[in-house]
Motif scaffolding. Structure first.
Motif, PDB file in Angstrom:
ATOM      1  N   GLU A 247       0.835  -1.216   0.000  1.00  0.00           N
ATOM      2  CA  GLU A 247       0.000   0.000   0.000  1.00  0.00           C
ATOM      3  C   GLU A 247       0.862   1.255   0.000  1.00  0.00           C
ATOM      4  O   GLU A 247       0.589   2.208  -0.738  1.00  0.00           O
ATOM      5  CB  GLU A 247      -0.909   0.002   1.243  1.00  0.00           C
ATOM      6  CG  GLU A 247      -2.072  -0.972   1.152  1.00  0.00           C
ATOM      7  CD  GLU A 247      -2.752  -1.222   2.504  1.00  0.00           C
ATOM      8  OE1 GLU A 247      -3.772  -1.934   2.500  1.00  0.00           O
ATOM      9  OE2 GLU A 247      -2.265  -0.748   3.555  1.00  0.00           O
ATOM     10  N   GLN A 249       3.913   1.617  -0.991  1.00  0.00           N
ATOM     11  CA  GLN A 249       4.700   1.793  -2.220  1.00  0.00           C
ATOM     12  C   GLN A 249       3.883   2.372  -3.357  1.00  0.00           C
ATOM     13  O   GLN A 249       4.433   2.965  -4.274  1.00  0.00           O
ATOM     14  CB  GLN A 249       5.310   0.452  -2.655  1.00  0.00           C
ATOM     15  CG  GLN A 249       6.481   0.053  -1.783  1.00  0.00           C
ATOM     16  CD  GLN A 249       7.080  -1.281  -2.179  1.00  0.00           C
ATOM     17  OE1 GLN A 249       7.635  -1.427  -3.250  1.00  0.00           O
ATOM     18  NE2 GLN A 249       6.939  -2.265  -1.308  1.00  0.00           N
ATOM     19  N   ARG A 250       2.568   2.207  -3.299  1.00  0.00           N
ATOM     20  CA  ARG A 250       1.780   2.802  -4.386  1.00  0.00           C
ATOM     21  C   ARG A 250       1.053   4.071  -3.932  1.00  0.00           C
ATOM     22  O   ARG A 250       0.261   4.629  -4.682  1.00  0.00           O
ATOM     23  CB  ARG A 250       0.816   1.774  -4.982  1.00  0.00           C
ATOM     24  CG  ARG A 250      -0.190   1.188  -4.019  1.00  0.00           C
ATOM     25  CD  ARG A 250      -1.219   0.325  -4.747  1.00  0.00           C
ATOM     26  NE  ARG A 250      -2.136  -0.240  -3.780  1.00  0.00           N
ATOM     27  CZ  ARG A 250      -2.057  -1.499  -3.322  1.00  0.00           C
ATOM     28  NH1 ARG A 250      -1.144  -2.317  -3.777  1.00  0.00           N
ATOM     29  NH2 ARG A 250      -2.907  -1.936  -2.404  1.00  0.00           N
ATOM     30  N   ASP A 251       1.338   4.540  -2.719  1.00  0.00           N
ATOM     31  CA  ASP A 251       0.690   5.752  -2.211  1.00  0.00           C
ATOM     32  C   ASP A 251       1.296   6.979  -2.899  1.00  0.00           C
ATOM     33  O   ASP A 251       2.503   7.209  -2.802  1.00  0.00           O
ATOM     34  CB  ASP A 251       0.902   5.828  -0.680  1.00  0.00           C
ATOM     35  CG  ASP A 251       0.069   6.919  -0.035  1.00  0.00           C
ATOM     36  OD1 ASP A 251       0.103   8.063  -0.549  1.00  0.00           O
ATOM     37  OD2 ASP A 251      -0.599   6.626   0.967  1.00  0.00           O
ATOM     38  N   PRO A 252       0.483   7.753  -3.575  1.00  0.00           N
ATOM     39  CA  PRO A 252       1.030   8.906  -4.325  1.00  0.00           C
ATOM     40  C   PRO A 252       1.769   9.897  -3.424  1.00  0.00           C
ATOM     41  O   PRO A 252       2.767  10.482  -3.851  1.00  0.00           O
ATOM     42  CB  PRO A 252      -0.220   9.561  -4.930  1.00  0.00           C
ATOM     43  CG  PRO A 252      -1.301   8.532  -4.863  1.00  0.00           C
ATOM     44  CD  PRO A 252      -0.980   7.626  -3.714  1.00  0.00           C
ATOM     45  N   ALA A 253       1.282  10.069  -2.185  1.00  0.00           N
ATOM     46  CA  ALA A 253       1.947  11.017  -1.285  1.00  0.00           C
ATOM     47  C   ALA A 253       3.363  10.550  -0.959  1.00  0.00           C
ATOM     48  O   ALA A 253       4.285  11.350  -0.837  1.00  0.00           O
ATOM     49  CB  ALA A 253       1.139  11.172   0.001  1.00  0.00           C
ATOM     50  N   VAL A 255       5.210   8.559  -2.888  1.00  0.00           N
ATOM     51  CA  VAL A 255       6.009   8.652  -4.109  1.00  0.00           C
ATOM     52  C   VAL A 255       6.496  10.076  -4.314  1.00  0.00           C
ATOM     53  O   VAL A 255       7.679  10.319  -4.543  1.00  0.00           O
ATOM     54  CB  VAL A 255       5.190   8.159  -5.324  1.00  0.00           C
ATOM     55  CG1 VAL A 255       5.991   8.341  -6.602  1.00  0.00           C
ATOM     56  CG2 VAL A 255       4.809   6.697  -5.134  1.00  0.00           C
ATOM     57  N   SER A 256       5.589  11.037  -4.160  1.00  0.00           N
ATOM     58  CA  SER A 256       6.010  12.417  -4.412  1.00  0.00           C
ATOM     59  C   SER A 256       6.881  12.951  -3.279  1.00  0.00           C
ATOM     60  O   SER A 256       7.673  13.853  -3.482  1.00  0.00           O
ATOM     61  CB  SER A 256       4.797  13.323  -4.650  1.00  0.00           C
ATOM     62  OG  SER A 256       4.023  13.399  -3.471  1.00  0.00           O
ATOM     63  N   ASN A 261      10.460  11.534  -9.438  1.00  0.00           N
ATOM     64  CA  ASN A 261       9.709  11.016 -10.575  1.00  0.00           C
ATOM     65  C   ASN A 261      10.059   9.570 -10.906  1.00  0.00           C
ATOM     66  O   ASN A 261       9.778   9.080 -11.978  1.00  0.00           O
ATOM     67  CB  ASN A 261       9.925  11.908 -11.805  1.00  0.00           C
ATOM     68  CG  ASN A 261      11.404  12.142 -12.047  1.00  0.00           C
ATOM     69  OD1 ASN A 261      12.244  11.465 -11.443  1.00  0.00           O
ATOM     70  ND2 ASN A 261      11.727  13.101 -12.899  1.00  0.00           N
ATOM     71  N   LYS A 263       9.731   5.657 -10.966  1.00  0.00           N
ATOM     72  CA  LYS A 263       8.576   4.760 -10.954  1.00  0.00           C
ATOM     73  C   LYS A 263       8.538   3.940  -9.671  1.00  0.00           C
ATOM     74  O   LYS A 263       9.563   3.485  -9.174  1.00  0.00           O
ATOM     75  CB  LYS A 263       8.653   3.803 -12.147  1.00  0.00           C
ATOM     76  CG  LYS A 263       8.286   4.449 -13.468  1.00  0.00           C
ATOM     77  CD  LYS A 263       8.008   3.360 -14.490  1.00  0.00           C
ATOM     78  CE  LYS A 263       8.638   3.720 -15.831  1.00  0.00           C
ATOM     79  NZ  LYS A 263       9.785   2.910 -16.179  1.00  0.00           N
ATOM     80  N   VAL A 264       7.346   3.744  -9.155  1.00  0.00           N
ATOM     81  CA  VAL A 264       7.189   2.998  -7.910  1.00  0.00           C
ATOM     82  C   VAL A 264       7.718   1.571  -8.066  1.00  0.00           C
ATOM     83  O   VAL A 264       8.254   0.983  -7.137  1.00  0.00           O
ATOM     84  CB  VAL A 264       5.706   2.968  -7.474  1.00  0.00           C
ATOM     85  CG1 VAL A 264       5.553   2.239  -6.150  1.00  0.00           C
ATOM     86  CG2 VAL A 264       5.189   4.384  -7.349  1.00  0.00           C
TER      87      VAL A 264
END
Ligand SMILES: Nc1ncnc2c1ncn2[C@@H]1O[C@H](COP(=O)(O)OP(=O)(O)O)[C@@H](O)[C@H]1O
Ligand SMILES: [Mg+2]
Length: 276
Positions: A247, A249-253, A255-256, A261, A263-264
């Motif tokens: 979860e 690793q794919r959370d946009p917060a 990642v940013s 930039n 890729k996850v």
């Protein structure tokens, strides 16, 4: 993993609410809530300076929070002096941990049964000779822990002869000697060889499977994501995400916050600063 799936029905061992720490004008930790359950591995990640170590210091009783609450099984920890945290079963390992005294591995682990605190070390040392002779059971227990971390062959060696990685294992054995209920690991894989990292992850998993709650800060994403049942993400002192490794690793917060930039899907090959 089975333990973590059941967390919704259990009472957390440690509950932090609104945990905050300011250093002068700098808000190092801001309003962090954390629940830690017996037998789980809760990873804490975030960029350098995110407030991870400061959070650990507060949970270990080494730093008083500026505000917030810290409860262990419903009892507030905040009024307690630092050494009382260890007595309550909260144990912390350090990033730099080379023992600077000359003693055997076994004696060093036995010292952990008395206290983890350098403040109490000299008192313990003064009593050590007599105490050790009387404490056969303690020696037996120390030997079990030394075997557990894989230092059996070095039991009688002087601690100063251990390699860096062995020193880390020794510190874990010494921490376990105090029979903690919560262990805090701040970047335990730092400086270890790949083989030592592999051994360390097995040890940490076994510690959790004994029912000890594990809080783990780790720079090495691959290491952490493979170990943690849940992951909390700090950024600029705030918790910005929490969930299973997948979860998070794919959370946009997330990642940013510190992956830029990238890729996850590449995250597993990166460390916590976003560098490969
Ligand atoms: N004792 C201190 N005095 C002043 N500032 C500190 C102290 N400890 C940490 N900081 C600052 O608090 C912030 C969080 O630090 P830290 O908790 O060590 O972050 P992390 O472990 O996530 O890298 C950083 O900006 C750091 O410089
Ligand atoms: Mg740190």
């Amino acid at each position: 993993m089975a333990q973590a799936q059941g967390t919704a029905m259990k009472t957390p061992l440690l509950v932090a609410r609104g945990l905050s720490k300011s250093f002068g004008g700098l808000q190092a930790v801001a309003d962090v809530d954390l629940d830690v359950y017996a037998g789980e591995i809760l990873g804490v990640i975030g960029p350098n300076g995110a407030g991870k170590s400061t959070t650990f210091s507060m949970i270990a009783g080494a730093l008083p929070p500026t505000s917030g609450t810290l409860m262990l099984e419903g009892q507030s920890l905040l009024a307690l002096p630092t050494h009382a945290f260890a007595k309550c079963g909260i144990m912390r390992t350090f990033q730099h941990n080379k023992p600077f005294v000359s003693m055997s591995v076994q004696d060093n682990v036995m010292m952990g049964m008395h206290t983890q605190l350098w403040g109490g070390l000299w008192r313990v040392l003064l009593n050590l000779g007599g105490a050790v002779r009387r404490e056969k059971a303690a020696a037996q227990r120390a030997n079990e822990l030394i075997e557990f971390v894989g230092l059996g062959e070095w039991r009688d060696a002087d601690v100063s002869s251990l390699s860096f990685g062995q020193g880390r294992l020794l510190e874990i054995a010494r921490g376990l000697a105090a029979e903690p209920r919560l262990m805090l690991f701040d970047e335990p894989a730092a400086g270890l060889t790949p083989a030592e990292c592999e051994r360390l992850s097995v040890i940490i998993r076994q510690i959790a499977s004994r029912g000890i709650a594990v809080l783990l800060i780790e720079h090495d994403m691959r290491f952490l994501m493979a170990l943690a049942d849940r992951v909390a993400v700090l950024n600029f002192g705030r918790k910005i995400a929490q969930g299973t490794p997948a979860e998070v690793q794919r959370d946009p917060a997330v990642v940013s916050a510190y992956l830029g930039n990238v890729k996850v899907s590449e995250m597993n090959n990166m460390n916590a600063d976003g560098h490969a």
